[in-house]
Design a protein around this motif. Sequence first.
Motif, PDB file in Angstrom:
ATOM      1  N   ASN A 127      15.624  -9.652 -30.488  1.00 21.04           N
ATOM      2  CA  ASN A 127      15.974 -10.729 -29.563  1.00 21.04           C
ATOM      3  C   ASN A 127      15.074 -11.964 -29.689  1.00 21.04           C
ATOM      4  OD1 ASN A 127      18.105  -9.270 -28.034  1.00 21.04           O
ATOM      5  ND2 ASN A 127      16.406  -7.902 -27.542  1.00 21.04           N
ATOM      6  N   THR A 162      11.750  -9.945 -33.395  1.00 24.14           N
ATOM      7  CA  THR A 162      12.393  -8.747 -32.865  1.00 24.14           C
ATOM      8  C   THR A 162      13.902  -8.958 -32.886  1.00 24.14           C
ATOM      9  OG1 THR A 162      12.557  -9.407 -30.530  1.00 24.14           O
ATOM     10  CG2 THR A 162      10.417  -8.576 -31.284  1.00 24.14           C
ATOM     11  N   GLU A 186       9.383  -6.310 -26.101  1.00 28.68           N
ATOM     12  CA  GLU A 186      10.159  -6.539 -27.320  1.00 28.68           C
ATOM     13  C   GLU A 186       9.390  -6.079 -28.555  1.00 28.68           C
ATOM     14  OE1 GLU A 186      13.326  -8.143 -28.400  1.00 28.68           O
ATOM     15  OE2 GLU A 186      13.670  -7.103 -26.514  1.00 28.68           O
TER      16      GLU A 186
END
Length: 437
Positions: A81, A79, A127
């Motif tokens: 992050n 993702t 996420e």
Amino acid sequence: MKKFGLAFAFLGILGTTSMAQEIEFEEYDLPNGLHVILHQDHSAPVVVTSVMYHVGAKDEQPDRTGFAHFFEHLLFEGTENIERGEWFKIVSSNGGKNNANTSDDRTYYYEVFPSNNLQLGLWMESERLMHPVINQIGVDTQNEVVKEEKRLRVDNQPYGNLLKAVKMHMFKNHPYRWTTIGEMEHLDAATLDEFQAFFKKFYVTTNAVLVVAGDFQKDQAKKWIADYFGSIPKQAAPVKGQYEEAPITQEIKATWEDPNVQLPMMITAYRTPSMKSREARVLDMISTLLSDGKSSRLYKKLVDTEKKALDIGAFNFSQEDYGTYFIYALPVGETPLTDLSAAFSSEIKKLQNELISEREYEMLLNKFENQFVNANSNVEGVAHSLATYYLLYKDVNLINNELDLYRSITREEIRDVAKKYLNDNQRLVLEYGPEKK
């Protein structure tokens, strides 16, 4: 009986739940439409975070099969992050395990962590929904992964195309006519834009359910759920296609050649009603009566007494819109396959004309109670059941009362459902055999 195969051990412990007591849960909706179900079980320091999306192979296009299963793999790529390749490392380094699976009707993702990592599990699932990186590198990588899976589990597996061979004859209009893993040429032909559009359409809050089960504090969990999922914009749930199949009124005969097998197999299959129906549960009981264990009717007849079969089986492959009822056997020696299909028909006719004995009926009820308890004997099983009952059955409390539905089925219903759905003129007779030289 439906099998919920989600069992694994981590750290040598799993939370257990006794079916002697009602499974308590709380459910609510976030403002953006995400449905949340919470189940507390403090018997072990384990917590499950799971999300089930109402998207499966039946939501694909005929020339783009395999998308739903592909996303089961693709959404572990990373993702915004979570860097590419780091997902599994994060889970394992925090004492957890995770997995996902896809069917024709839904896709399911879950993590199991020590209970002090609930926040991490919720963040990771948010996420996956909010910030997945869907790019050409990930698509190309997972394309090769899926191809290898298909080679291993289907193309090079004995009887690996059995489901495909049956489905193509059972369904003419419904997307159940193709397999969950799909066709590789469809994935090869798909563009990045098509994958991104599929995610945007189906991976939305109004098409999902989040389940948290295990050892956690409810107030804290609700706060984290609001923090991580509450800001996701609400989007209308995707419109589902509606498909109807004309009744099968004449026996269908077909063959399939498989280079991976040496012994032929005889399969008969019948189209059956939705998994949500009472009749589907009756068919579950019929399959148990016919083939579950060495005392079952077909096993005693074909394997023990007549010695015509090496192995037999019967099961109701229940799905959201329709089901498929299978009976299969491997012959002994030169036993004609037609002898096996005739024996299937003979045993079904007995069910249609004679009530099963009280003793058989009690044995059936005992088996179903045991299977139901086992399916919900740990927090993983409970999480899966809660998600399934909400998303596919629209009744979460089935986790507490579905067993009562099975117990309420009568011997007369077993006879009548066999009469209604398991007739010779409603079946596919498939000879699945070695490749002819």
